[in-house]
Design a protein around this motif. Structure first.
Motif, short mmCIF file in Angstrom:
data_model
loop_
_atom_site.label_atom_id
_atom_site.label_comp_id
_atom_site.label_asym_id
_atom_site.label_seq_id
_atom_site.Cartn_x
_atom_site.Cartn_y
_atom_site.Cartn_z
N UNK A 1 7.13 -12.76 13.75
CA UNK A 1 7.60 -12.13 12.51
C UNK A 1 6.47 -12.10 11.49
N UNK A 2 6.35 -10.97 10.80
CA UNK A 2 5.34 -10.85 9.74
C UNK A 2 5.81 -11.65 8.52
N UNK B 1 -2.33 -0.71 1.42
CA UNK B 1 -3.16 0.44 1.05
C UNK B 1 -3.69 1.16 2.29
N UNK B 2 -4.08 0.39 3.30
CA UNK B 2 -4.66 0.99 4.51
C UNK B 2 -3.59 1.72 5.32
N UNK B 3 -2.46 1.01 5.57
CA UNK B 3 -1.47 1.55 6.50
C UNK B 3 -0.27 2.19 5.81
N UNK B 4 0.02 1.77 4.59
CA UNK B 4 1.21 2.30 3.91
C UNK B 4 2.47 1.52 4.24
N UNK B 5 2.43 0.61 5.23
CA UNK B 5 3.61 -0.16 5.61
C UNK B 5 3.72 -1.41 4.74
N UNK B 6 4.98 -1.77 4.38
CA UNK B 6 5.23 -3.05 3.72
C UNK B 6 6.04 -3.93 4.67
N UNK B 7 6.42 -5.13 4.20
CA UNK B 7 7.12 -6.08 5.07
C UNK B 7 8.47 -5.55 5.54
N UNK B 8 9.11 -4.73 4.73
CA UNK B 8 10.39 -4.17 5.15
C UNK B 8 10.21 -3.18 6.30
N UNK B 9 9.08 -2.51 6.32
CA UNK B 9 8.83 -1.53 7.39
C UNK B 9 8.52 -2.20 8.71
N UNK B 10 7.85 -3.35 8.65
CA UNK B 10 7.42 -4.03 9.89
C UNK B 10 7.81 -5.50 9.83
N UNK B 11 9.12 -5.81 9.93
CA UNK B 11 9.53 -7.23 9.87
C UNK B 11 9.01 -8.05 11.05
N UNK B 12 8.71 -7.41 12.16
CA UNK B 12 8.24 -8.14 13.33
C UNK B 12 7.27 -7.26 14.12
N UNK B 13 6.59 -7.91 15.09
CA UNK B 13 5.57 -7.22 15.87
C UNK B 13 6.10 -6.03 16.63
N UNK B 14 7.34 -6.12 17.09
CA UNK B 14 7.91 -5.01 17.86
C UNK B 14 7.93 -3.72 17.04
N UNK B 15 8.34 -3.83 15.76
CA UNK B 15 8.37 -2.66 14.88
C UNK B 15 6.97 -2.15 14.60
N UNK B 16 6.02 -3.08 14.45
CA UNK B 16 4.63 -2.68 14.19
C UNK B 16 4.10 -1.82 15.35
N UNK B 17 4.30 -2.30 16.58
CA UNK B 17 3.78 -1.57 17.73
C UNK B 17 4.43 -0.19 17.85
N UNK B 18 5.73 -0.09 17.54
CA UNK B 18 6.40 1.20 17.63
C UNK B 18 5.84 2.19 16.63
N UNK B 19 5.60 1.73 15.41
CA UNK B 19 5.18 2.64 14.35
C UNK B 19 3.67 2.89 14.38
N UNK B 20 2.89 1.86 14.67
CA UNK B 20 1.44 2.01 14.65
C UNK B 20 0.93 2.75 15.87
N UNK B 21 1.68 2.66 16.98
CA UNK B 21 1.23 3.32 18.22
C UNK B 21 2.41 4.11 18.79
N UNK B 22 2.71 5.27 18.20
CA UNK B 22 3.90 6.02 18.64
C UNK B 22 3.79 6.55 20.07
N UNK B 23 2.58 6.78 20.55
CA UNK B 23 2.41 7.24 21.93
C UNK B 23 2.68 6.07 22.88
N UNK B 24 3.68 6.20 23.73
CA UNK B 24 4.12 5.08 24.57
C UNK B 24 3.02 4.60 25.51
N UNK B 25 2.25 5.51 26.06
CA UNK B 25 1.19 5.10 26.98
C UNK B 25 0.10 4.32 26.25
#
Length: 868
Positions: free
Chosen positions: A388-389, A398-422
């Motif tokens: 959990x973040x 500033x770099x990514x635009x995401x705050x803690x509500x957007x990425x509460x945990x690593x799973x959400x980060x990976x989905x949003x930061x790397x939308x291409x599944x491969x």
């Protein structure tokens, strides 16, 4: 049944030692009378029955026997209540007395029987019975006199006495009876009261005895408890005296005078126990003046709570005897009396000066760390062991635009930061493998392409470190610009290397061609035109000349040929080439010129500039398959440091900008990256050598200039050539002196729409420095949504003309539909006279050239904002 048992006292009596009331005594007396009557009557019968028989008094015999049998029955059965038994005895006695009177006359002291009856009645029924018995006796004697009288000869001598004498006899008997029985009644009353008093006293004594026993037991328990408490208190006192904490007991009075304090008080306060106990110093005086009001307020607040037994003060300072300041922690307990009034306060005071210093030092270090993290130029995050973040710093947002509500945990980060599944799977595998190999405190560097919240992509350099707690400490560095510069640098190095190679080859090849051309010409001198070998030699000469031209182009690319530079107005060369192009370019291609009137002078080789224009024009012709436009423009520009930072090979200062653009088929990004390389061509076999743009690149570089190409499939191509103005250093100095004349900024909100994240960042940075509030959108769809939400606050929109998805032209139309008064400025890498012209005609208020020029950009923004 053993007849003897009938006369056992334990069977029928209440023992004298057990009699606690007069009733018990009377019961005992009645029972004794029954027993003695049953025992005495046989003796009487033995003594009297002979006489009764001689005198034929059979009735008396029968009466006596009957009475005795009743006594025996009562003795055996022990039946009936006390009153029944008492009345029975009195009836028996009175019956016997009356019978004797009637049968035998008043002789033989039979009047004494009357007195005995009265006494017995008094014994069994009290003092009232004495009066009743006396009256009964008198009445009975008068009745007997009246009934029996002198007719009975046996009584004649007695009853023959005068009536008055008989009355005197009755009175005397009554007085004797009353005198005998009444004192007995009084005695019994006194005895009853005495017994009652004794019983009450005994009961009270018994109760008090029990209470004393209970109190004695409690007292023993309390004594034992107090003894244990004293031992515990002594032990606690010894522990406190040996501990760093000081125990106080002070009165709830003015100044808080100390009533008790442990012997170790001097180690903290400097004052001795005696100084506190004797009142030479009160506790209040030891508190630092700056903290005194707070301490008093805390005591007042907590003391108002009725159920409050204790509280802990916020740490406060004391002043020791020698004037030193110390921090103490005070745990205070409240003592109250039975009415609830507070009488004392008991405190445990501990010196925490060292701890406070350590906490202050720790706080300072934490503050330093906080400032370091929050002001860091790198993004920073903490991820706990549950993935959990827990924290991200402002730079991360500033770099990514995401705050803690957007990425509460690593799973959400990976989905949003790397939308291409491969690609996401690749990143996750790399992360897991690094974790398996990682050591505590050792960094794990990685670089990945990350999708930001606004849809842009950035190249991020990760430095991940596993902490001892299992947390992950990650540093994020945006290296997008660096990667772009590296790509430019690598391209420049590649072009430099290719140029060096091409120059070397061209030099040597030119020498070889010189031999071929020279010998071929010698052979031609020896041959006549009609000679069969003449035409063959002529073809060899032509081929050598064409090869010589190619080597000349290679040498131009490699900058091995020195340009003959002189002051030139590029407008002249453009107009000259325009005349040539009219004759060579197909008529379905429209050629437009947009030339700066007061174009500044640059150092250039006119012939080479014309060659550049011709090459670019020919490429544009080939790119336009049917109808289209070829646009040539010139203008004065100033390159600032921000632009030069991101474009290798450029230098700040004034330049002349030459723009050649077309509306042809355009090129993709991969093709654009190779167009300046020698022998690279997109044309079919036999249609191009791949040296045209290489020669252009070489000429521009040899002039100290800079060339860029921007193209998209189906959108056309634009070439921009920057050439330094003559006297650029002087002009630059003037520009620096005129820096104060930079167009003014403002506080309006501006929406910047561009699909290139780098362009958005650059525009944001430029405009934000001059006070504007910037909103950004990566595409037309996002721009429309954002404008719909905040159109009341958005004063201006800077719209990129060429974007994927909804293009700038269509986005402009939608914005105009939403608000016909909307202010839109078109930004494009193409010329203002190209596709941007249509947008301006459709309602855009201005045009900004890309890449951005600060002065030009600010001037246009301010101009459009100030209109109307």
């Amino acid at each position: 049944m053993n007849i003897i048992n009938l006369f056992q006292p334990s069977r029928w009596r209440v023992g004298l030692d057990e009699a606690t009331s007069l009733k018990s005594w009377r019961i005992w007396f009645a029972n004794v009378m029954i027993v003695f009557g049953a025992l005495a009557m046989p003796l009487s019968m033995v003594a009297t029955f002979a006489i009764y028989i001689a005198e034929k008094q059979y009735g008396l015999i029968t009466f006596d026997v009957g009475i005795w049998l009743f006594l025996i029955i009562m003795l055996i059965t022990k039946g009936g209540s006390y009153r029944f038994r008492a009345y029975f005895l009195l009836v028996v006695l009175y019956s016997m007395t009356i019978t004797f009177y009637i049968a035998l006359g008043p002789h033989y002291a039979r009047s004494a029987w009357l007195v005995m009856c009265a006494v017995m009645a008094t014994l069994m029924f009290g003092s009232r019975a004495a009066a009743v018995s006396t009256a009964t006796n008198a009445a009975m004697l008068m009745l007997l006199y009246w009934l029996m009288g002198p007719e009975n000869q046996a009584w004649a001598s007695t009853y023959a006495m005068p009536f008055g004498k008989w009355v005197m006899f009755v009175i005397n008997i009554s007085i004797i009876t009353l005198t005998t029985s009444l004192p007995v009644g009084f005695l019994l009353n006194r005895l009853d009261r005495a017994l009652n008093n004794e019983r009450n006293a005994f009961e009270k004594l018994t109760t008090e005895s029990k209470m004393l026993q209970s109190a004695h037991i409690e007292l023993q328990s309390e004594v034992a408890e107090r003894k244990r408490a004293e031992e515990d208190l002594k032990e606690a006192y010894d522990i406190i005296s040996r501990s760093p904490a000081v125990a106080f007991l002070w009165k709830n009075e003015e100044g808080w005078p100390v009533e008790f304090v442990t012997d170790n008080v001097e180690t903290i306060f400097g004052y001795t126990t005696e100084e506190f106990i004797l009142g030479k110093v009160v506790y209040r005086k030891t508190i630092h003046p700056d903290d005194l009001d707070r301490v008093e307020e805390e005591i007042q607040v907590f003391s108002k709570e009725k159920d409050r037994e204790g509280f802990v003060h916020e740490p406060y300072r004391i002043v020791t005897k020698d004037g030193k300041e110390k921090w103490v922690e005070d745990k205070t307990f409240i003592r109250r009396d039975k009415t609830g009034r507070i009488t004392h306060y008991q405190g445990i005071v501990e010196d925490i000066t060292d701890r406070m210093k350590a906490e202050k030092a720790l706080h300072q270090e934490q503050e330093k760390f906080r400032i370091l993290v929050e002001e860091s130029p790198f993004g920073i995050s903490f991820i706990d062991e549950d993935d959990r973040y827990k924290y991200i710093n402002p730079k991360f947002i500033e770099i990514f635009g995401y705050n803690l509500e957007d990425i509460p945990e690593g799973r959400e980060w990976f989905k949003k930061a790397y939308p291409d599944s491969e690609y996401r799977r690749k990143v996750i595998l790399s992360w897991i493998n690094d974790l398996k190999k990682s050591e505590v405190g050792v960094g794990r560097p990685r670089s990945f392409n990350v999708r930001c919240k606004d849809g842009s992509e950035k190249v991020i350099y990760f430095r991940s470190v596993t902490m001892e707690t299992g947390e992950q400490f990650i540093i994020y560095e945006d290296i997008t610009e660096q990667k772009q510069l590296e790509a430019q640098y690598q391209q420049a190095q590649k072009m430099e290397a290719v140029g060096t190679l091409a120059g070397g080859i061209a030099h040597d090849f030119n020498n070889l061609l010189q031999s071929i051309l020279g010998y071929s010409q010698l052979l031609l001198f020896e041959k006549k035109r009609e000679d069969p070998e003449f035409d063959k030699l002529k073809e060899i000469e032509k081929a050598a000349q064409r090869a010589s031209e190619l080597t000349l182009q290679l040498l131009t690319f490699s900058r091995k040929i020195e340009s003959e530079l002189r002051p030139v107005n590029l407008n002249h060369q453009v107009e000259y080439v325009h005349k040539l192009l009219k004759r060579t370019i197909p008529k379905m291609i429209d050629i437009e010129l947009h030339l700066e009137e007061n174009l500044k002078i640059t150092n250039a080789d006119p012939a080479q500039i014309e060659q550049v224009l011709m090459n670019l024009a020919v490429n544009a012709r080939d790119a336009i398959h049917d109808e289209g436009k070829l646009i040539i423009e010139t203008e004065n520009v100033t390159l600032d440091e921000e632009y030069c930072k991101t474009h290798l090979g450029t230098y700040p200062g004034e330049h002349v900008l030459l723009i050649v653009s077309d509306t042809g088929c355009g090129m993709d990004r991969e093709t654009t990256e190779h167009i300046f390389e020698p022998f690279y061509t997109t044309k079919g076999p036999g249609k191009g050598t791949g040296l045209g743009l290489s020669m252009v690149y070489g000429i521009v570089n040899s002039h100290g200039g800079y060339i860029t190409c921007y193209s998209e499939p189906g959108k056309g191509t634009i070439f921009k050539i920057y050439l330094p103005v003559i006297g650029a250093e002087i002009v630059e100095q003037v520009a620096e002196r005129k820096e104060e004349a930079m167009p003014t900024g403002g506080r309006e909100a501006i929406l910047l729409v561009d699909d290139e994240e780098f362009i958005r960042n650059l525009g944001d940075e430029i405009l934000s420095k001059f006070g504007y509030k910037i909103l950004t959108a990566p595409d037309g769809e996002s721009a429309l949504t954002l404008y719909q939400e905040k159109k009341e606050s958005i004063s201006l929109i800077i719209l990129d003309l060429i974007m994927p998805g909804m293009g700038g032209r269509r986005c402009l139309e939608e914005l105009m539909n939403m608000n016909p008064q909307v202010k839109v400025v078109i930004a494009s890498g193409y010329s203002v006279n190209g596709p941007a012209k249509e947008a301006l005609e459709a309602g855009a208020k201005g045009f900004i050239e890309k890449p951005y020029n600060i002065k030009q950009m600010l001037k246009i923004v301010r101009k459009v904002l100030d209109e109307n």
